[in-house]
Design a protein around this motif. Structure first.
Motif, PDB file in Angstrom:
ATOM      1  N   TYR A 133       0.819  -1.220   0.000  1.00 22.01           N
ATOM      2  CA  TYR A 133       0.000   0.000   0.000  1.00 22.01           C
ATOM      3  C   TYR A 133       0.855   1.272   0.000  1.00 22.01           C
ATOM      4  N   ARG A 134       2.151   1.135  -0.171  1.00 22.91           N
ATOM      5  CA  ARG A 134       3.085   2.272  -0.274  1.00 22.91           C
ATOM      6  C   ARG A 134       2.806   3.327   0.805  1.00 22.91           C
ATOM      7  N   LEU A 135       2.863   2.882   2.051  1.00 19.96           N
ATOM      8  CA  LEU A 135       2.492   3.760   3.155  1.00 19.96           C
ATOM      9  C   LEU A 135       3.634   4.706   3.510  1.00 19.96           C
ATOM     10  N   SER A 136       3.637   5.845   2.858  1.00 19.63           N
ATOM     11  CA  SER A 136       4.699   6.823   3.079  1.00 19.63           C
ATOM     12  C   SER A 136       4.491   7.590   4.386  1.00 19.63           C
ATOM     13  N   ASN A 137       3.375   7.333   5.067  1.00 21.68           N
ATOM     14  CA  ASN A 137       3.119   7.953   6.367  1.00 21.68           C
ATOM     15  C   ASN A 137       3.426   7.001   7.521  1.00 21.68           C
ATOM     16  N   LEU A 138       4.238   5.980   7.242  1.00 23.46           N
ATOM     17  CA  LEU A 138       4.536   4.956   8.252  1.00 23.46           C
ATOM     18  C   LEU A 138       6.046   4.799   8.419  1.00 23.46           C
ATOM     19  N   VAL A 139       6.514   4.969   9.648  1.00 27.54           N
ATOM     20  CA  VAL A 139       7.929   4.764   9.965  1.00 27.54           C
ATOM     21  C   VAL A 139       8.021   3.771  11.118  1.00 27.54           C
ATOM     22  N   ALA A 140       8.759   2.693  10.914  1.00 25.33           N
ATOM     23  CA  ALA A 140       8.959   1.719  11.989  1.00 25.33           C
ATOM     24  C   ALA A 140      10.410   1.750  12.440  1.00 25.33           C
ATOM     25  N   TYR A 141      10.606   1.735  13.741  1.00 21.67           N
ATOM     26  CA  TYR A 141      11.945   1.606  14.328  1.00 21.67           C
ATOM     27  C   TYR A 141      12.110   0.172  14.788  1.00 21.67           C
ATOM     28  N   LEU A 142      13.279  -0.375  14.591  1.00 20.40           N
ATOM     29  CA  LEU A 142      13.559  -1.724  15.072  1.00 20.40           C
ATOM     30  C   LEU A 142      14.677  -1.644  16.099  1.00 20.40           C
ATOM     31  N   ASP A 143      14.359  -1.968  17.334  1.00 14.85           N
ATOM     32  CA  ASP A 143      15.292  -1.890  18.459  1.00 14.85           C
ATOM     33  C   ASP A 143      16.198  -3.130  18.407  1.00 14.85           C
ATOM     34  N   PHE A 144      17.319  -2.957  17.733  1.00 17.11           N
ATOM     35  CA  PHE A 144      18.199  -4.096  17.409  1.00 17.11           C
ATOM     36  C   PHE A 144      19.219  -4.270  18.540  1.00 17.11           C
ATOM     37  N   ASN A 145      18.725  -4.823  19.680  1.00 12.88           N
ATOM     38  CA  ASN A 145      19.618  -4.998  20.836  1.00 12.88           C
ATOM     39  C   ASN A 145      20.210  -6.401  20.931  1.00 12.88           C
ATOM     40  N   ARG A 146      19.803  -7.276  20.032  1.00 13.41           N
ATOM     41  CA  ARG A 146      20.422  -8.583  19.813  1.00 13.41           C
ATOM     42  C   ARG A 146      20.182  -9.623  20.905  1.00 13.41           C
ATOM     43  N   LEU A 147      19.333  -9.292  21.870  1.00 14.08           N
ATOM     44  CA  LEU A 147      19.034 -10.283  22.912  1.00 14.08           C
ATOM     45  C   LEU A 147      17.535 -10.542  22.985  1.00 14.08           C
ATOM     46  N   GLN A 148      17.162 -11.777  23.328  1.00 11.96           N
ATOM     47  CA  GLN A 148      15.769 -12.092  23.619  1.00 11.96           C
ATOM     48  C   GLN A 148      15.721 -12.934  24.888  1.00 11.96           C
ATOM     49  N   VAL A 149      14.562 -13.376  25.318  1.00 12.51           N
ATOM     50  CA  VAL A 149      14.431 -13.988  26.650  1.00 12.51           C
ATOM     51  C   VAL A 149      15.403 -15.146  26.840  1.00 12.51           C
ATOM     52  N   ASP A 150      15.472 -16.024  25.855  1.00 15.37           N
ATOM     53  CA  ASP A 150      16.240 -17.255  26.030  1.00 15.37           C
ATOM     54  C   ASP A 150      17.698 -17.154  25.600  1.00 15.37           C
ATOM     55  N   GLY A 151      18.122 -15.989  25.109  1.00 10.12           N
ATOM     56  CA  GLY A 151      19.534 -15.875  24.736  1.00 10.12           C
ATOM     57  C   GLY A 151      19.752 -14.844  23.651  1.00 10.12           C
ATOM     58  N   ARG A 152      20.889 -14.976  22.948  1.00 14.72           N
ATOM     59  CA  ARG A 152      21.195 -14.068  21.845  1.00 14.72           C
ATOM     60  C   ARG A 152      20.335 -14.466  20.646  1.00 14.72           C
ATOM     61  N   ILE A 153      19.870 -13.475  19.904  1.00 17.70           N
ATOM     62  CA  ILE A 153      18.918 -13.787  18.828  1.00 17.70           C
ATOM     63  C   ILE A 153      19.493 -14.775  17.818  1.00 17.70           C
ATOM     64  N   GLU A 154      20.807 -14.680  17.573  1.00 16.21           N
ATOM     65  CA  GLU A 154      21.409 -15.593  16.598  1.00 16.21           C
ATOM     66  C   GLU A 154      21.348 -17.043  17.096  1.00 16.21           C
ATOM     67  N   ASP A 155      21.362 -17.217  18.418  1.00 11.81           N
ATOM     68  CA  ASP A 155      21.328 -18.571  18.969  1.00 11.81           C
ATOM     69  C   ASP A 155      19.916 -19.122  19.080  1.00 11.81           C
ATOM     70  N   VAL A 156      18.966 -18.253  19.385  1.00 17.05           N
ATOM     71  CA  VAL A 156      17.589 -18.728  19.603  1.00 17.05           C
ATOM     72  C   VAL A 156      16.904 -18.984  18.260  1.00 17.05           C
TER      73      VAL A 156
END
Lengths: 275, 313
Positions: A166-189
Motif C-alpha cells: 500500500y506504499r504507506l509513506s506515512n509509516l515509519v517503523a523503528y527496530l530496536d536491534f539490541n540482539r538479545l531475547q528472553v532465552d539468549g542471543r537472537i542468533e542462537d535462539v
C-alpha cells in the motif's frame, strides 16, 4: 552538542531513572528492552511527533505503537515526562488499580495508542492507522517500535508486505536491534538476521543508525519523512540495558526487576536521584 | 424477497448498501472476496476496500488499527481462518481494547460441503464466545443477515457475524426487526422448546410441523445472538415447556447448545438435548448429505424433542 540535545540527553537519563525506579517498585517488568529504546522514544515524543498531551484523542495527532509491548516502562515514563499524566503515577506500574498495566492498555492510559504485549501484532495496527489516515485524507504520521526478537513472528512480515504493497509513506517503523531475547542471543535462539536485507527485500527503505545517538535519530527520521515514497524502517543498533553497567548486553535483565541495592547502584550510574 | 438466499450473499449486498450510507465503513478481505461477497463493496468503494492477501493475522491487526483511528472495519474471510487462525489477534488486538471491528466470517459449519473438514469451521462460535467484549451473531436467513449487518455497524465494539455458504430458506420478511441480544419466538407451544440458530432455524420449524402432527406442541425460538445470550427467553421457554432442544451447525461443545445449557443449569434446569456436530470433524459431501450423516436434519431435531419430552418429570 546543541542545547536542545543536551536537554534531550538529560531527558533520556531521567526516563532511564524512572524505568529503574518503576521496575524496582513493581518487583517485576522488563528493564533491559526498556533501557535500549529510550532515545528512540525521546526523539519521537520530544522532537518529531505532532501531539498534544492535553488532547490525547486529538484526531489529527501522530500515532505511536509500541509493538514490543514489554518495553511499557519506557513508554509510560516518556508519556509522563511529556505531560500525558503525572510522573507520580509511574511507581504504580503493575500494581492493583494502576493505569499502568504490565503491558500497554490503550483503554487505561492516556497517550497509549494500542494495546500490545502479544508480540508481532503492533505493526499491523500501525498499518491500519496509516491506511485510515489515507482514507480520511489526513496528514498524520504513524510510528511503530518493533523488537528484534519480535521479528521472529510471522505476522511482522505479513505487515511488512502490506506496508509496502500500500506504499504507506506515512509509516515509519523503528527496530530496536539490541540482539538479545528472553532465552539468549537472537542468533542462537532463532536468527531474524540479516534484518536490513530482509526489510529491503520486503520493499521498505532501510536506514541503519546508532539507536542511542539522538542527533542521528533526528536526522534520519526527518529525512525518512521528507523523502518517503513508501514505508521506512529505521534499524536502530542499540544495547540492551543501556546506561546501567551490570544490565548492559546481559540476557538476565530481559525480564527481571532490580532489587533495592541494584536499583540504588543503577540510579547512581544514571546520575542519581531526581528529587 | 422470498427467494432462498445465502447469508453471505445478503451480507455482501447489505455491506455495499451500508457503505453508501456511512463513509466510515471500510472493508478488508484475505483473498476470498468473491466467496465472502465483499467484492461488491470493493467494486463500489475501492478506496475503502483493502485486500490484505492470504495473511489473516495481519488483516485482523490492520482492522484493529483502522478502528483505533475511527473507522468501522468489516473484516471477512472463511470462519476456519477467522477466528480459526487468528484467535490471538482477535483477543489482543481487537477485543482487549474493545475496538469497533466487525469480523464477518463466511463458510461456517459443515455446509461448506465439498471442500471438506479443513474448511468446515465447527468450533468458531466456541472460540469467539469465550472472548470478553465480543458479541456473537448467527443469522437465520438472508433478511436477518442483512439486518444484522446494520445492527453490527450501529453497535460499538467487536462483533462476530457468522455466515454460511449455501442458500437457506426464507424465515423472515422485511417486517422483521432484528435486535442484538433478543431472541425471536417463531412458534409457540408448551410441550418442548426448540432453540436454534443459523440454518437450523428453518429445520427447527420443519421439526415443529412434524411434532405437531404427532400432537406435540413445540415452541421454536431463533437465538440469533449467541452472546449476549437472551437468558430471559431461555428461562421462559424452560418454564413454559419443561424441556429444551438446541439445534446448531456447530460442535455441541462451546456453541449455542453449551450457552443454553449454561443458562438452564444456572437458572432453571430442565431436560435438554443438543442437536449439532457431536465433537467430530466434517468431510467432503453435499450439504444435505453432511447434515444427514451428522444427525442434523429436521427428523433429528424432532427425535431429540421426543426424547426431551419423554425425560420430563
Amino acid at each position: 552538542m546543541s542545547a536542545e540535545e543536551l536537554t534531550l540527553t538529560a531527558r533520556a537519563q531521567r526516563i532511564r531513572r524512572h524505568i529503574i525506579r518503576m521496575t524496582a517498585a513493581a518487583g517485576s517488568g522488563h528493564p533491559g528492552g526498556s533501557l535500549s529504546c529510550v532515545e528512540i522514544l525521546v526523539n519521537l515524543y520530544f522532537r518529531i511527533m505532532r501531539i498534544d498531551p492535553a488532547r490525547p484523542d486529538w484526531p489529527d495527532r501522530d500515532r505511536f505503537v509500541l509493538s514490543k509491548g514489554h518495553a511499557a516502562p519506557a513508554l509510560y515514563a516518556t508519556l509522563a515526562e511529556r505531560g500525558f499524566f503525572p510522573t507520580t503515577q509511574l511507581t504504580t506500574l503493575r500494581k492493583w488499580g494502576s493505569m499502568l498495566q504490565g503491558h500497554p492498555d490503550a483503554k487505561r492510559t492516556p497517550g497509549v495508542e494500542a494495546s500490545t504485549g502479544s508480540l508481532g501484532q503492533g505493526l499491523s495496527m500501525a498499518v491500519g492507522m496509516a491506511l485510515a489516515g489515507r482514507v480520511d485524507k489526513k496528514d498524520f504520521r504513524v510510528f511503530a517500535l518493533l523488537g528484534d526478537g519480535e521479528s521472529e513472528e510471522g505476522q511482522i512480515w505479513e505487515a511488512a508486505m502490506a506496508g509496502a504493497h500500500y506504499r504507506l509513506s506515512n509509516l515509519v517503523a523503528y527496530l530496536d536491534f539490541n540482539r538479545l531475547q528472553v532465552d539468549g542471543r537472537i542468533e542462537d535462539v532463532m536468527s531474524p538476521t540479516p534484518l536490513a536485507d530482509r526489510w529491503r527485500a520486503f520493499g521498505w527503505a532501510v536506514h541503519e543508525i546508532d539507536g542511542h545517538d539522538l542527533t542521528a535519530l533526528a536526522q534520519v527520521t526527518e529525512r525518512a519523512l521528507a523523502e518517503a515514497q513508501g514505508p521506512q524502517l529505521i534499524l536502530a543498533h542499540t544495547k540492551k540495558g543501556k546506561g546501567v553497567s551490570f544490565m548492559e548486553d546481559a540476557i538476565d535483565w530481559h525480564g527481571v526487576a532490580p532489587n533495592a541495592e541494584q536499583a540504588r547502584q543503577a540510579l547512581r550510574e544514571l546520575g542519581g536521584e531526581d528529587e | 424477497m422470498s427467494e432462498p438466499m445465502a447469508t453471505r450473499d445478503a451480507y455482501g449486498k447489505a455491506l455495499a448498501e451500508l457503505g453508501a450510507q456511512n463513509p466510515n465503513i471500510v472493508v478488508l478481505d484475505a483473498d476470498l472476496s468473491k466467496s465472502t461477497k465483499t467484492a461488491l463493496f470493493g467494486e463500489r468503494f475501492p478506496e475503502r476496500f483493502f485486500n490484505m492477501g492470504i495473511a489473516e493475522q495481519n488483516m485482523i491487526g490492520v482492522a484493529a488499527g483502522l478502528a483505533a483511528a475511527g473507522k468501522i472495519p468489516f473484516a471477512s474471510t472463511f470462519a476456519v481462518f477467522a477466528p480459526g487462525r487468528v484467535f490471538d489477534q482477535i483477543r489482543n488486538s481487537i477485543a482487549y481494547a474493545d475496538l469497533n471491528v466487525k469480523i464477518a466470517a463466511s463458510h461456517a459449519g459443515l455446509t461448506v460441503g465439498a471442500d471438506g473438514a479443513s474448511h468446515q469451521a465447527v468450533e468458531d462460535i466456541a472460540l469467539v464466545r469465550a472472548i470478553p467484549h465480543m458479541t456473537v451473531i448467527v443469522p437465520a436467513d438472508g433478511e436477518q443477515a442483512r439486518q444484522a449487518v446494520f445492527a453490527a455497524a450501529q453497535h460499538h465494539g467487536p462483533v462476530y457475524l457468522r455466515l454460511g455458504r449455501p442458500k437457506v430458506p426464507v424465515v423472515y420478511d422485511q417486517e422483521h426487526r432484528f435486535q442484538i441480544g433478543r431472541a425471536d419466538q417463531l412458534r409457540t407451544g408448551d410441550d418442548v422448546a426448540i432453540i436454534a440458530c443459523g440454518l437450523m432455524v428453518s429445520l427447527a420449524l420443519q421439526a415443529a410441523d412434524q411434532l405437531a402432527a404427532e400432537g406435540i406442541a413445540a415452541s421454536v425460538i431463533n437465538m440469533a445472538t449467541i452472546k449476549p445470550l437472551d437468558i430471559g427467553a431461555v428461562v421462559r421457554a424452560a418454564k413454559t415447556c419443561g424441556a429444551v432442544v438446541t439445534a446448531e451447525e456447530h460442535n455441541i461443545i462451546g456453541g449455542l447448545g453449551s450457552a443454553v445449557a449454561e443458562a438452564l443449569g444456572e437458572f432453571y434446569p430442565v431436560p435438554l438435548r443438543r442437536v449439532g456436530i457431536q465433537d467430530q470433524f466434517g468431510q467432503s459431501g453435499e450439504p444435505d448429505e453432511l447434515l444427514a450423516h451428522y444427525g442434523m436434519t429436521a427428523e433429528h431435531i424432532a427425535m431429540a424433542a421426543r426424547e426431551a419430552v419423554a425425560r420430563k418429570v
